[in-house]
Design a protein around this motif. Structure first.
Motif, short mmCIF file in Angstrom:
data_model
loop_
_atom_site.label_atom_id
_atom_site.label_comp_id
_atom_site.label_asym_id
_atom_site.label_seq_id
_atom_site.Cartn_x
_atom_site.Cartn_y
_atom_site.Cartn_z
N PHE A 1 0.82 -1.21 0.00
CA PHE A 1 0.00 0.00 0.00
C PHE A 1 0.86 1.26 0.00
CE2 PHE A 1 0.84 -1.19 4.40
CZ PHE A 1 1.23 0.00 4.98
N THR A 2 0.19 2.40 -0.17
CA THR A 2 0.75 3.71 0.08
C THR A 2 -0.27 4.51 0.88
OG1 THR A 2 1.79 5.65 -0.94
CG2 THR A 2 -0.14 4.77 -2.05
N TRP A 3 0.21 5.54 1.58
CA TRP A 3 -0.67 6.43 2.34
C TRP A 3 -0.95 7.70 1.54
CZ3 TRP A 3 -2.80 4.48 6.59
CH2 TRP A 3 -2.11 3.54 7.37
N ASP B 1 5.43 6.86 0.74
CA ASP B 1 5.90 5.59 1.29
C ASP B 1 5.16 4.37 0.69
OD1 ASP B 1 7.73 6.84 3.01
OD2 ASP B 1 6.19 7.11 4.54
N THR B 2 5.90 3.29 0.55
CA THR B 2 5.30 1.99 0.20
C THR B 2 5.38 1.11 1.44
OG1 THR B 2 5.94 2.16 -2.12
CG2 THR B 2 5.45 -0.05 -1.27
N GLY B 3 4.24 0.54 1.82
CA GLY B 3 4.17 -0.27 3.03
C GLY B 3 3.68 -1.68 2.75
N TYR B 4 3.80 -2.51 3.77
CA TYR B 4 3.39 -3.93 3.64
C TYR B 4 2.88 -4.45 4.97
CZ TYR B 4 3.91 -9.02 3.43
OH TYR B 4 3.68 -10.37 3.51
N VAL B 5 1.77 -5.17 4.92
CA VAL B 5 1.25 -5.93 6.06
C VAL B 5 0.74 -7.28 5.56
CG1 VAL B 5 0.62 -3.98 7.53
CG2 VAL B 5 -1.01 -4.79 5.82
N ASP C 1 2.30 3.30 13.16
CA ASP C 1 2.79 1.98 13.55
C ASP C 1 4.22 1.75 13.05
OD1 ASP C 1 0.58 1.09 14.95
OD2 ASP C 1 -0.38 0.24 13.18
N ALA C 2 5.00 1.05 13.86
CA ALA C 2 6.37 0.72 13.48
C ALA C 2 6.40 -0.39 12.44
CB ALA C 2 7.15 0.29 14.73
N GLY C 3 7.43 -0.36 11.60
CA GLY C 3 7.72 -1.49 10.73
C GLY C 3 6.84 -1.67 9.53
N LEU C 4 6.05 -0.67 9.14
CA LEU C 4 5.17 -0.80 7.98
C LEU C 4 5.88 -0.46 6.67
CD1 LEU C 4 1.83 0.82 9.23
CD2 LEU C 4 2.59 -1.55 9.44
N VAL C 5 6.75 0.53 6.69
CA VAL C 5 7.34 1.06 5.47
C VAL C 5 8.46 0.18 4.97
CG1 VAL C 5 8.52 3.03 4.41
CG2 VAL C 5 6.69 3.42 6.08
#
Length: 474
Positions: free
Chosen positions: A254-256, A274-278, A308-312
């Motif tokens: 995702f991105t915000w 940012d590019t994130g991942y969960v 939240d920590a560790g998403l990006v």
């Protein structure tokens, strides 16, 4: 859960070495290739209007406009007279049979796409359509239609009446981006956004073959994000995709998008960053970051948040016109990949017109989790020549394909670590408008890439909607 950790800061602008992604390739595996096998007409006069730089029949977040199940392929679109229709054909056939499902498009808004899904538990086809931060229309077929396509006639009577709820389940008055997700156990989920751009939450509903249940929202729109220019206290998460791998893990990259323009260097840009991942190992009930730490619970008070920590996994500030809702794929080993695109820093550190700047200088990148567990990013050396989105496909050998606007296709081999990108199909002669969509499910069934595109027109003059097929490496 607080603190914001940038796991991908070291990746910014990097071009990685082949070793990062090549562990699963064997010497005998073929590299990427596409061989055109057909080009069929869905509709000579499909509805055509441009809004938000896109078309209602071809939009990146449309999951699925094309779908293959048990030897038949299905397509959805709006006709020139605004009717929502579903077409189907036997795989390999050039002839489509079409039925109307009783709904007409309300507005000239390209967000109001039609998305399809199949509930394997009862063999139904589901459609969700015509929504942009308001109500939606839902239609489902009779049970068993998808299981016996040769034996059941293809008629409007096979579909129920259009509804404004999911069989009586009301979700939200601000509904957008329906995406059906097939679950490993044969059930069906519906991913959607509640709220509006810059202030919305992602949510899930689930169908068990009998009824729908609203699982609830799993992302938060609150919290403070601060850039070098200013701060924002509201946003929404835009998904590049949401998909199960073969082991049952649900992946989302995702991105915000921030609500406040104060986070940008110039108001002509776009606030995506940012590019994130969960991921989720319990069918979307709880969500974990890249390190495996729980960062949100669907329907609970603690949801995935920008703080939240560790998403990006790849850091980028809001000054480069990063695009939202591009594309995601999970490879055969369960590793997530996404295509993202933006204006690289070598073209300047502040975009002032995101459409013009992306068209002139935008580039796409493959962001992926490598066999070592590290995240890698490779620039695809093909100018976008468009502000629009690129789609990601992977074949059974894990070679990667980028389907660019106008139907251009580039490929990169897994043996190179997805670094040896080259054009495989230049799209010449298609006269495609821009963004295209493809059939995710067909690749696994008969090794064919089907791409749906609409011929470029002007104003509101209807144009041809077509499906072009390519054989992938055998």
């Amino acid at each position: 859960m607080k603190r914001r950790t940038l796991l991908g800061a070291a990746l910014a602008g990097a071009v990685v070495t082949p070793a990062l992604g090549a562990a699963t390739a064997r010497a005998a595996d073929p590299g990427p290739s596409v061989t055109q096998t057909g080009n069929t007409l869905l509709d000579s006069q499909a509805i055509y209007f441009v809004s938000y730089d896109g078309l209602v029949n071809n939009n990146s977040f449309q999951k699925n406009a094309l779908l293959t199940y048990k030897g038949y392929q299905y397509a959805v679109w709006y006709t020139a007279d605004r009717n929502a229709v579903v077409g189907r054909r036997v795989l390999g056939s050039g002839t489509w049979s079409t039925v109307k499902v009783g709904h007409t498009l309300r507005y000239n808004d390209s967000h109001n796409v039609i998305s399809m899904g199949v509930s394997k538990v009862d063999g139904r086809l589901h459609l969700n359509m015509d929504s942009h931060s308001d109500g939606f229309t839902y239609v489902k077929s009779v049970a068993g239609l998808m299981d016996d396509p040769a034996g059941l006639s293809w008629t409007t009577s096979r579909f129920g009446a259009p509804q404004s709820t999911l069989d009586g389940l009301a979700l939200t008055s601000q509904f957008t981006y329906p995406q059906f997700v097939s679950m490993p156990d044969g059930k069906l989920q519906l991913s959607y956004r509640a709220g509006i751009s810059g202030n919305g939450r992602n949510a899930l509903a689930e169908y068990n073959g009998t009824s729908w249940t609203n699982l609830g929202e799993w992302t938060s729109s609150t919290g403070t994000y601060t850039s070098e220019h200013g701060s924002s206290t509201a946003r929404n998460m835009y998904l590049h995709g949401i998909d199960y791998d073969r082991n049952g893990r649900l992946h989302a990259m995702f991105t915000w998008r921030e609500q406040s323009n104060s986070v940008m260097c110039n108001s002509g840009g776009i606030t995506n960053h940012d590019t994130g991942y969960v991921y989720s190992d319990d069918r979307g009930r709880t969500w974990r970051n890249n390190a495996g730490t729980v960062v949100g619970t669907t329907g609970g008070s603690d949801r995935v948040s920008v703080t939240d920590a560790g998403l990006v996994v790849d850091a980028l500030n809001p000054d480069h016109s990063l695009m939202n809702q591009e594309s995601q794929w999970t490879d055969s080993a369960g590793r997530p990949h996404a295509i993202i695109s933006y204006v690289p820093g070598r073209f300047g550190q502040c975009t002032t017109n995101y459409v013009a700047n992306r068209t002139a200088n935008g580039r796409a990148f493959l962001v992926r989790k490598s066999s070592s567990g590290a995240w890698a990013k490779t620039e695809i050396p093909v100018p976008l020549n468009s502000s629009q989105r690129t789609k990601l496909v992977m074949d059974k050998y894990n070679n990667a394909y980028a389907i660019f606007p106008f139907g251009r296709i580039a490929g990169a081999s897994v043996a190179s670590g997805h670094t040896d990108w080259q054009i495989l199909f230049d799209g010449s002669g298609l006269n495609a408008f821009g963004e295209v969509v493809f059939d995710e499910s067909r690749i696994a069934q008969d090794n064919v890439l089907s791409v749906m595109y609409q011929v470029k027109s002007s104003g509101t003059t209807p144009s041809a909607l077509r499906v072009i097929d390519f054989a992938l490496p055998a």
